[in-house]
Design a protein around this motif. Structure first.
Motif, PDB file in Angstrom:
ATOM      1  N   GLU A  90      -3.967  64.308 -41.528  1.00  0.00           N
ATOM      2  CA  GLU A  90      -4.858  65.143 -40.711  1.00  0.00           C
ATOM      3  C   GLU A  90      -4.215  65.490 -39.371  1.00  0.00           C
ATOM      4  O   GLU A  90      -4.353  66.613 -38.881  1.00  0.00           O
ATOM      5  CB  GLU A  90      -6.197  64.434 -40.501  1.00  0.00           C
ATOM      6  N   THR A  91      -3.498  64.546 -38.793  1.00  0.00           N
ATOM      7  CA  THR A  91      -2.821  64.792 -37.524  1.00  0.00           C
ATOM      8  C   THR A  91      -1.736  65.841 -37.693  1.00  0.00           C
ATOM      9  O   THR A  91      -1.599  66.741 -36.858  1.00  0.00           O
ATOM     10  CB  THR A  91      -2.220  63.486 -36.971  1.00  0.00           C
ATOM     11  N   GLU A  92      -0.970  65.733 -38.757  1.00  0.00           N
ATOM     12  CA  GLU A  92       0.074  66.729 -39.021  1.00  0.00           C
ATOM     13  C   GLU A  92      -0.529  68.115 -39.211  1.00  0.00           C
ATOM     14  O   GLU A  92       0.005  69.112 -38.702  1.00  0.00           O
ATOM     15  CB  GLU A  92       0.882  66.333 -40.256  1.00  0.00           C
ATOM     16  N   GLU A  93      -1.649  68.177 -39.905  1.00  0.00           N
ATOM     17  CA  GLU A  93      -2.310  69.468 -40.114  1.00  0.00           C
ATOM     18  C   GLU A  93      -2.812  70.040 -38.784  1.00  0.00           C
ATOM     19  O   GLU A  93      -2.700  71.238 -38.535  1.00  0.00           O
ATOM     20  CB  GLU A  93      -3.465  69.322 -41.100  1.00  0.00           C
ATOM     21  N   ALA A  94      -3.338  69.183 -37.932  1.00  0.00           N
ATOM     22  CA  ALA A  94      -3.817  69.642 -36.624  1.00  0.00           C
ATOM     23  C   ALA A  94      -2.656  70.148 -35.762  1.00  0.00           C
ATOM     24  O   ALA A  94      -2.767  71.181 -35.098  1.00  0.00           O
ATOM     25  CB  ALA A  94      -4.560  68.527 -35.906  1.00  0.00           C
TER      26      ALA A  94
END
Length: 95
Positions: free
Chosen positions: A27-31
């Protein structure tokens, strides 16, 4: 027996935390990717706005320069006409 159950519970908890950490990382990478895409889009928009303003300014400057050149040409023509009139009047006065 209790130690085996406790060890199994600890192992299950550790696996659960590992899965949660993996999910959080994704999720962090996507953000981060979304923020980078937004920044790139904003930079592109700013570049296009600057380019448009530059083109408009160049067009305005060119139009102003053309107007100034036309005005200077008219002024030079008027001075030449006035000089010709003065010369003609001087010739008439000399006769």
């Amino acid at each position: 027996m209790r130690k085996i159950i406790l060890a199994a519970a600890i192992a299950t908890s550790a696996l659960g935390l590992a899965a949660c950490s993996n999910n959080t990382e994704t999720e962090t990478e996507e953000a981060v990717d979304a923020m980078a895409a937004d920044a790139e889009a904003n930079a592109d928009s700013a570049g296009e706005a600057i380019e448009g303003a530059t083109t408009e300014t160049a067009t305005d400057v060119e139009a102003a320069a053309d107007g100034a050149a036309a005005s200077a040409e008219r002024t030079a023509d008027e001075i030449a006409a006035d000089a010709a009139n003065v010369a003609a009047e001087a010739e008439e006065a000399a006769e």
